[in-house]
Design an enzyme around this catalytic site. Structure first.
Site, PDB file in Angstrom:
ATOM      1  N   LYS A   1       0.981  -1.341  -0.176  1.00  0.00           N
ATOM      2  CA  LYS A   1       0.164  -0.011   0.039  1.00  0.00           C
ATOM      3  C   LYS A   1       1.060   1.179  -0.034  1.00  0.00           C
ATOM      4  O   LYS A   1       2.154   1.214   0.541  1.00  0.00           O
ATOM      5  CB  LYS A   1      -1.110  -0.165   1.318  1.00  0.00           C
TER       6      LYS A   1
ATOM      7  N   SER B   1      -9.627   1.196   3.203  1.00  0.00           N
ATOM      8  CA  SER B   1      -8.918   1.921   2.243  1.00  0.00           C
ATOM      9  C   SER B   1      -7.637   1.150   1.487  1.00  0.00           C
ATOM     10  O   SER B   1      -7.184   1.607   0.588  1.00  0.00           O
ATOM     11  CB  SER B   1      -8.077   2.994   3.500  1.00  0.00           C
TER      12      SER B   1
ATOM     13  N   SER C   1      -9.554  -1.794   7.261  1.00  0.00           N
ATOM     14  CA  SER C   1      -8.967  -1.380   5.915  1.00  0.00           C
ATOM     15  C   SER C   1      -8.223  -2.602   5.434  1.00  0.00           C
ATOM     16  O   SER C   1      -7.824  -2.321   3.969  1.00  0.00           O
ATOM     17  CB  SER C   1      -7.983  -0.189   5.830  1.00  0.00           C
TER      18      SER C   1
HETATM   19  N1  GLN Z   1     -13.031   2.872   6.887  1.00  0.00           N
HETATM   20  C1  GLN Z   1     -12.242   3.207   8.126  1.00  0.00           C
HETATM   21  C2  GLN Z   1     -11.940   4.822   8.347  1.00  0.00           C
HETATM   22  O1  GLN Z   1     -12.244   5.405   7.261  1.00  0.00           O
HETATM   23  C3  GLN Z   1     -11.253   2.485   8.485  1.00  0.00           C
HETATM   24  C4  GLN Z   1      -9.842   2.844   7.569  1.00  0.00           C
HETATM   25  C5  GLN Z   1      -8.733   2.236   7.936  1.00  0.00           C
HETATM   26  O2  GLN Z   1      -8.802   1.023   8.700  1.00  0.00           O
HETATM   27  N2  GLN Z   1      -7.509   2.651   7.467  1.00  0.00           N
HETATM   28  O3  GLN Z   1     -11.483   5.307   9.144  1.00  0.00           O
END
Ligand code: GLN
Length: 479
Positions: free
Chosen positions: A76, A151, A175
């Site tokens: 990532k 994400s 994410s």
């Molecule tokens: N969807 C969650 C957020 O937007 C989790 C994001 C993540 O795990 N980086 O905070």
């Protein structure tokens, strides 16, 4: 489930000479070149792949090959890898090539892994669809009208599309697991502290963990066994070695006790299609001898509100460093500009809406007058929730929830509805708040839409190997 070779199978074919690394990397490159134009899973591709593949092949010849020599992996774009950009999918870091490398990337490279490229993501890992990327959304390879989740959506899509056998992601509130669920693959978030966060761009430091996106649990264990271990540069990293991580085996779940958390299945946010797939999977587990019961953690329903205080609070502090002075975006200077104007301009132009929303929220809950009412209360709620998990693990070996209460969204469907997206993290967020390990494994395909459903298995702290072992067994023994 997948026709993809496991890393072990791949390595044995390279060793036997059946598979040539230079040819393999040629194949990957041309597949990415033709197919990723549409999917947009990778933001950068390593331009040294030919050299690296040739060097790895050479090591097999002269017998200096290391344990993971020549395996392909993507990361990532918030995990620093030597020589590659680290944009966090933000305009603010558009041209940033870090002069350091994350400990997890260093350890994999030292074992012989080759980083193919950096994967698209929601900007600074904030989001659930990969649509908040400043460099365009990623499409779900299962159905290109849908989002891959987020994400770590680029990492999940790159694996699901067959560009790489595995990718690293980060998981602050789901994410890694949620995009794995949306793309029909395996997503594993380790126990907090198992992997070093050094060199990984911080979002919510008390919640963040690097995790893996793979097509099976064995590869997740293999990568983790190489990345884990104490790191002097991260004081939250642990030296504990989870059972069954190193000499990994599938673990027969006959007689093992599973608790299904009722509140994640029976609530107004959970789709009927997800419920149906989960019921079927639960029957499959019983059929192979597992003891599966319904259980209740009422406090789980406070997870999302707790997270959306703690994560933005930590993010507002972590993102304060992007000020246009030290690195990243430099907006053109104008006469009579003072330092405050400069910070404001850089941050206004560099950050997207979702990141700004989190920074504003974080500063609000930390401000005097609101600190006690929100931030302190959220910290207390976090402890209560973590304790409830400990109590449940006195009764069960593993806990079960859907990974996402909903099927993948259509591209654009929820872009302007942040609250709806926040709510959809209801099953994954509590796991980060409690620092537990969890893995999302495919749990079926919805008959109507053809979209995948994921099941989340949660384990006790540092039971990571046992968790992945159970996941591997379930993947092999239930269809
Ligand atoms: N969807 C969650 C957020 O937007 C989790 C994001 C993540 O795990 N980086 O905070």
């Amino acid at each position: 489930m997948s026709t993809q070779l496991t890393y072990k199978e791949f390595l044995s074919r390279v060793k036997s000479g059946e598979l040539s690394l230079p040819e393999y990397y040629q194949g990957l490159k041309s597949k990415i070149e033709t197919e990723d134009k549409e999917i947009n899973s990778l933001l950068s591709v390593n331009n040294k792949l030919d050299e690296m593949a040739a060097a790895a092949q050479e090591r097999y010849k002269d017998g200096t090959n290391r344990e993971l020599e020549g395996i392909a992996v993507a990361a990532k774009d918030n995990i620093a890898v030597e020589g590659l950009p680290n944009t966090c999918a933000s305009k603010l870091l558009e041209n940033f090539i870090p002069p350091y490398q994350a400990t997890v990337a260093q350890r994999l490279s030292d074992a012989g892994a080759i980083f193919v490229g950096k994967a698209n993501m929601d900007e600074f890992a904030m989001g659930s669809t990969t649509e908040t990327s400043a460099f365009g959304a990623t499409k779900n390879p299962v159905n290109k009208d849908y989002v891959p989740g987020g994400s770590s959506g680029g990492s999940a899509a790159a694996v699901a599309a067959g560009f790489v056998p595995a990718a690293l992601g980060t998981d602050t509130g789901g994410s890694v697991r949620q995009p794995a669920s949306f793309c029909g693959i395996v997503g594993y978030k380790p126990t907090y502290g198992l992997l070093s966060r050094w060199g990984v761009t911080a979002f919510g430091s008390s919640l963040d963990q690097v995790g893996t996106l793979t097509t099976n649990c064995e590869d997740a264990a293999l990568l983790t066994s190489k990345m884990m271990g104490l790191d002097e540069k991260d004081s939250t990293s642990s030296s504990r070695v989870p059972e069954n991580i190193k000499d990994f085996k599938a673990i027969d779940i006959k007689g093992k006790k599973f608790g299904v958390i009722r509140e994640t299945l029976e609530n107004e946010h959970t789709d009927e299609a997800v419920r149906a797939a989960m019921q079927k999977k639960i029957e499959d587990l019983k059929a192979v001898g597992a003891i599966v019961e319904m259980t209740s953690i009422e406090e789980i329903t406070y997870g999302v509100s707790t997270y959306y205080i703690i994560a933005p609070a930590e993010a507002s502090s972590n993102l304060a460093r992007y000020d246009g002075v030290r690195y990243g975006l430099q907006v053109p200077r104008v006469a009579d500009e003072d330092v405050k104007d400069r910070f404001t301009k850089t941050r206004s132009q560099g950050f997207g809406d979702e990141v700004k929303r989190r920074i504003i929220l974080g500063n609000f809950v930390l401000s005097s007058g609101y600190y006690d009412a929100y931030y302190k209360k959220a910290q207390k709620a976090r402890i209560v929730l973590a304790d409830r998990f400990v109590q449940e693990f006195n009764k069960y070996d593993y806990l079960i929830t859907p990974t996402s209460p909903v099927l993948p969204f259509k591209l654009g469907e929820n872009f302007d509805d942040p609250l709806k997206l926040y709510t959809a993290d209801l099953c994954t967020i509590p796991v980060n708040l409690a620092g537990l390990p969890a893995v999302s494994i495919p749990a079926g395909i919805d008959g109507v839409s053809g979209l995948p459903v994921g099941m989340q298995l949660i384990g006790k702290r540092f039971d990571d190997g046992l968790l992945l072992g159970a996941g591997e067994f379930i993947l092999g023994e239930t269809k």
